[in-house]
Write an enzyme that holds these catalytic residues in place. Structure first.
Site, short mmCIF file in Angstrom:
data_model
loop_
_atom_site.label_atom_id
_atom_site.label_comp_id
_atom_site.label_asym_id
_atom_site.label_seq_id
_atom_site.Cartn_x
_atom_site.Cartn_y
_atom_site.Cartn_z
N ASP A 163 48.55 43.42 40.40
CA ASP A 163 47.50 43.53 41.42
C ASP A 163 47.33 44.98 41.88
O ASP A 163 48.19 45.85 41.62
CB ASP A 163 47.91 42.64 42.60
CG ASP A 163 46.73 42.13 43.41
OD1 ASP A 163 45.61 42.67 43.23
OD2 ASP A 163 46.94 41.22 44.23
N ASP A 189 38.41 37.27 43.79
CA ASP A 189 39.13 36.49 44.80
C ASP A 189 38.27 35.34 45.30
O ASP A 189 38.76 34.48 46.02
CB ASP A 189 39.51 37.39 45.99
CG ASP A 189 40.86 38.03 45.78
OD1 ASP A 189 41.57 37.62 44.85
OD2 ASP A 189 41.21 38.95 46.55
C1 DGJ Z 1 44.69 40.00 45.94
C2 DGJ Z 1 44.57 39.08 44.77
O1 DGJ Z 1 43.29 39.12 44.24
C3 DGJ Z 1 44.95 37.68 45.20
O2 DGJ Z 1 44.75 36.78 44.14
C4 DGJ Z 1 46.37 37.68 45.66
O3 DGJ Z 1 47.22 37.98 44.57
C5 DGJ Z 1 46.56 38.69 46.78
N1 DGJ Z 1 46.06 39.98 46.45
C6 DGJ Z 1 48.01 38.80 47.15
O4 DGJ Z 1 48.23 39.79 48.07
#
Ligand code: DGJ
Length: 728
Positions: A477, A547
């Site tokens: 991430d 997301d």
């Molecule tokens: C952003 C990601 O896109 C989410 O899926 C998740 O992993 C969060 N960060 C966790 O902090």
């Protein structure tokens, strides 16, 4: 195939020709890019009656026609009377910013060399592509530029890049070093871009070009949610299936610039490369600089033709490693199920139900390390939180494995929390400028990956965790953009190199970690789809698309993403309702069909589902296992755009043509909708296909010309249909 005759280079792939020539003055001129030509008999494009602005600036008193400002150029430099936007600008030791790059030599070779330190498309056999390298030199300073053009014969794409070498005795500063620039002889195009925001990535925007500059860029230190490093020009009449489309995509994950400039003579200069904003690069004598690669694709078969070329190239000759050709596992991720609030029992309970339903991989997301109970802390401290997982990570992995699932883990390797042991030990390891505030984003700072020792430390920390247990998947991430871009280890005259040096460091870290753990499936992520670009796909074959897991929002996001990126690169999960991002309630069936259109998974607490819903999940998992070969590696056709009406549709045809799967999505129901027919693509008109859902077979000609009837058993919002076709 690349030929050279009468000072003219003809780069020819299956359906595309690209022609450039050396003018008498040694300037490189662009002659043609479009449908394949048998011979490069291209007429000179500039019109001697175009006076432009009198007196024109002429390079040669004996040639009153040749003016750089009215000539289609191949790699335009700055300062000699071409007033359009240049591809390069250099500052020489005397402070001036002029260069005169002229032809020196060239070579044509089979195959494609790698780009040092940078991601790029590749070949597996030298017969797949040919590479032309043209050497240009600025006589006054000794600066040399090697332009590289690789033609992928069957994959029908051209990869371009430039390498600068200072062969002079004085330093030279690059102020602008784009990867590709092409002067097209028309101005009546439409521009297509993939733009958006967090949770709304890569929406398709199509607008007519106008006179002057139209540009897309990122200054965020990442390719970004807001703009993708992609630009396309289309005939205004071009559709998904017809018309000319030109695409340029940058194999890079940092600040980029993509632009189209319509000039006084109604020509269009399209270019792409590292964003010159806040960039410069000092080349001491003997030093070199390599630009990222730009991938150029032309299609005379509309946007689907363009996308299919990008998909094939990226799926087979950009993505690498064991997972490139393997079907991807169905996963369950705990993020939307628990956020930071979990312990070993909760995780095991979700995994246990997932195993019963046939799910193959459990992914433990953010919150397993340091003392991270919210997003304020612990990034950089990659040690298990024993309060949450008292028996440690290997024990948890063992328990999950015992339930029949493999185990995956979340990291955010590029970040550091001010509340971390790492920051307390190394407060200068983040990007920062002495004396300035350190602006936090999500309570975190960005590690300075322009520093080799920072990269090395992170490689070791992440490797230690991956070696500690049978971890078979990593979610990588990256949750904030760069500010106060400066490095404590660079001298003042190199500070503006920091953002690009960061990218080089990042690519080294990714290369090293993925190389050490070749069996691990890596999925990149950046607050969802904030770094969905070909640079990252070179290291990690899939990316978390957004997301936003709402089925309706995902129609646009996945449709837009598919303009360039293959289905096998798109992570897509079923999440709970009401949806956590937009509050919408959609059917589990539609959520399933939307997520099945990518790399399928779930992101909810399966134990909160009713027994009936769990049976639906079981059936979805079984269906995806049967279809994933077709979906992940088939040829993808967009059929209905969610940007144009209240519905969306797409389909995939397996590589051998024997199977196909079609998805149709209705957003809002309408009264008296009439008969909706969905005409399919990519089938064999002379063969018959068994349509499982209709319980009968139909001719490929019928399916493609008359179409399937879109028929829902009951009216209602947020519905979906699937048809599975098998060739008889
Ligand atoms: C952003 C990601 O896109 C989410 O899926 C998740 O992993 C969060 N960060 C966790 O902090």
């Amino acid at each position: 195939m690349i030929t050279f005759k009468d000072s003219t280079f003809h780069l020819r792939s299956q359906a595309t020709s690209y022609v450039l020539a050396i003018a008498a003055s040694g300037e490189l001129v662009h002659a043609y890019w479009g449908a394949a030509l048998r011979e490069p008999e291209v007429l000179h494009r500039f019109n001697p009656h175009d006076i432009a602005f009198a007196p024109r600036l002429l390079q040669d008193r004996d040639d009153l026609i040749f003016s750089l400002d009215t000539t289609p150029r191949e790699y335009p430099d700055y300062g000699r009377g071409d007033f359009r936007s240049p591809a390069i600008q250099v500052q020489t030791a005397d402070g001036s910013t002029i260069s005169a790059l002229r032809y020196v030599s060239h070579s044509i070779r089979p195959g494609k060399p790698a780009l040092e330190g940078l991601p790029a498309t590749y070949v597996e056999a030298d017969t797949e592509a040919d590479t032309l390298e043209i050497l240009l030199r600025d006589a006054l300073t000794g600066l040399e530029v090697a332009l590289s053009y690789t033609v992928f014969n069957e994959l029908d794409a051209i990869a371009r890049s430039a390498r600068f070498t200072n062969k002079g005795s004085q330093p030279v500063r690059l102020l602008r070093a784009l990867s590709a620039s092409v002067d097209l002889p028309e101005a009546g195009f439409e521009l297509l871009q993939l733009s958006g925001a967090w949770a709304r990535e890569r929406h398709v925007a199509r607008t007519p070009l106008r006179s002057g500059m139209q540009s897309l860029e990122s200054r965020r230190g990442a390719s970004s949610h807001q703009q993708n490093p992609f630009i396309a020009l289309l005939d205004p009449s071009a559709t998904e299936d017809t018309g000319r489309v030109y695409g340029m995509n940058l194999v890079y994950s940092g600040n980029f610039l993509a632009q189209a400039e319509v000039d006084q003579l109604a020509t269009t200069r399209i270019s792409i490369g590292i964003n010159p904003f806040d960039f410069s690069w000092l080349l001491e004598p003997g030093e070199s600089f390599q630009t990222p690669e730009a991938v150029l694709v032309f299609s005379s078969e509309g946007l689907n033709g363009l996308s299919q070329r990008y998909h094939r190239l990226y799926r087979t000759r950009l993505c690498r490693g064991l997972w490139r050709d393997k079907v991807r596992p169905i996963l369950i991720n705990n993020w939307e199920a628990t956020y930071f609030d979990f312990n070993a029992e909760k995780i095991e309970a979700i995994a246990s139900t997932a195993g019963e339903l046939g799910i193959e991989l459990f992914v433990l997301d953010d919150g397993w390390f340091g003392h991270r109970n919210d997003d304020c802390t612990s990034l950089g401290d990659w040690t298990t939180d024993l309060k949450k997982l008292p028996a440690g990570l290997p024990d948890l992995v063992g328990r999950i494995n015992a339930r029949g699932l493999r185990f995956g883990l979340w990291f955010e390797p590029e970040m550091i929390s001010p509340d971390s042991d790492l920051y307390r030990a190394h407060p200068d390891w983040c990007l920062h400028v002495a004396g300035r505030d350190r602006t936090e984003g999500r309570q975190q700072l960005v590690l300075d990956f322009s520093r080799p020792e920072v990269c090395d430390a992170i490689i070791e920390k992440i490797s230690a965790v991956l070696a500690s247990a049978p971890i078979t998947y990593v979610k990588w991430d990256m949750n904030r953009h760069m500010s106060e871009i400066g490095s404590a280890s660079l001298p003042p005259e190199r500070q503006r190199e920091t953002a690009h040096r960061y990218m080089l460091g990042l690519y080294r870290v990714m290369s090293e970690i993925t190389g050490r753990f070749p069996e691990v499936l890596f999925e990149s992520c950046s607050g969802g789809g904030g770094r969905f670009d070909p640079g990252i796909l070179f290291y990690m074959p899939q990316t978390w698309t957004s997301d936003d897991s709402d089925a309706v929002e995902r129609l646009k996001i996945q449709y837009g993403t598919s303009i360039v990126y293959p289905v096998s690169a798109q992570g897509a999960h079923v999440s709970a309702c009401p949806n956590h991002q937009v509050g919408r309630v959609t059917s589990l069936a539609m959520r399933g069909h939307v997520a099945m259109s990518g790399n399928f998974g779930y992101e909810l607490d399966l134990n909160q589902l009713t027994p009936e819903e769990r049976e639906t999940v079981r059936a979805q998992v079984a269906l995806y296992k049967d279809l994933r070969g077709v979906i992940q590696t088939g040829t993808f056709y967009r059929l209905r755009s969610p940007f144009e009406g209240g519905d969306a549709a797409w389909m995939s045809v397996s590589e051998d043509g024997s199977r196909a799967v079609v998805f149709y999505f209705q957003v809002l129901a309408q009264p008296n909708p009439g008969t909706a027919l969905l005409r399919l693509r990519g089938l064999d008109a002379d063969r018959r296909y068994r349509v499982a859902e209709l319980g009968r077979s139909l001719g490929g000609d019928v399916l493609m010309n008359a179409g399937l009837r879109v028929d829902f058993p009951h009216p209602g919002d947020f519905q979906s249909l699937i048809w599975q076709l098998e060739r008889e």
